[in-house]
Design an enzyme around this catalytic site. Structure first.
Site, PDB file in Angstrom:
ATOM      1  N   SER A  58       0.923  -1.224  -0.009  1.00  0.00           N
ATOM      2  CA  SER A  58      -0.026   0.077   0.059  1.00  0.00           C
ATOM      3  C   SER A  58       0.792   1.375   0.146  1.00  0.00           C
ATOM      4  O   SER A  58       0.473   2.467  -0.210  1.00  0.00           O
ATOM      5  CB  SER A  58      -0.954  -0.006   1.269  1.00  0.00           C
ATOM      6  N   LYS A 101       0.790   4.411   6.733  1.00  0.00           N
ATOM      7  CA  LYS A 101       0.125   5.252   5.870  1.00  0.00           C
ATOM      8  C   LYS A 101       0.602   6.641   5.991  1.00  0.00           C
ATOM      9  O   LYS A 101       1.583   6.907   6.829  1.00  0.00           O
ATOM     10  CB  LYS A 101      -1.223   5.304   6.331  1.00  0.00           C
TER      11      LYS A 101
END
Length: 190
Positions: A58, A101
């Site tokens: 990700s 993230k």
């Protein structure tokens, strides 16, 4: 009795230490050196910095699977995350394990996605770390106080705030700031 049967050690040879003092020396060494070293490592790991391994794709192209990072744990106790920071978070309600993230939206921001771009308060967000445009559409969402909006850099393969919502500060573990493995890619994170 002859001296051959009962030899007497020469006067200048040291006598072997008694076993009791050998054990005292070992115990003293353990409590004097080893135990404090273990305690220092434990305190650093719990309160200052922790190693983490990137799991998943990700955050590509910024971070890749199995890269190793140092996550510092102190700065967000004294200051808020900044836009662009790469953070580690634990979503306790979702039991996903730690996620890595990038902070995109800050408290008070309106975050929106359209035309392949993330918009913050109606303005396109400069994201030079992306390899592809952000697909999809997301209506404007207000980031509440003491929360952030996070996204992975690989927007098409990222479970992020578009799906699980805003992240409260209390769920932020720390700031990923140093990549140390593989050595060829070691360095501070952008």
């Amino acid at each position: 009795m002859s001296d051959e049967m009962n030899p007497v050690p020469p006067m200048d040879a040291p006598a072997p230490p008694p076993k009791r003092s050998l054990w005292r020396g070992i115990v003293r060494e353990v409590f004097g050196s080893f135990l404090p070293a273990v305690l220092i490592v434990a305190v650093v790991n719990l309160f200052v910095a922790q190693p983490r391994t990137v799991d998943g794709e990700s955050m590509e192209p910024s971070l890749y699977e199995d890269q190793r990072l140092i996550v510092e744990l102190l700065s967000y106790r004294f200051e808020q995350p900044a836009r662009g920071d790469i953070i580690v978070l634990n979503l306790h309600e979702r039991d996903t394990g730690p996620l890595i993230k990038r902070v995109v939206g800050l408290p008070g921001d309106m975050v929106e996605i359209r035309d392949g771009q993330v918009l913050i308060n109606g303005e396109p967000l400069s994201e030079p770390y992306l390899a592809e445009p952000t697909t999809g559409v997301m209506k404007a969402r207000l980031v509440p106080e003491e929360h952030v909006f996070v996204m992975g850099d690989n927007r098409n393969a990222s479970n992020d705030s578009r799906y699980f919502g805003m992240v409260p500060y209390s769920e932020i573990v720390g700031h990923a700031w140093l990549r140390y493995w593989p050595p060829s890619e070691a360095g501070l994170l952008p």
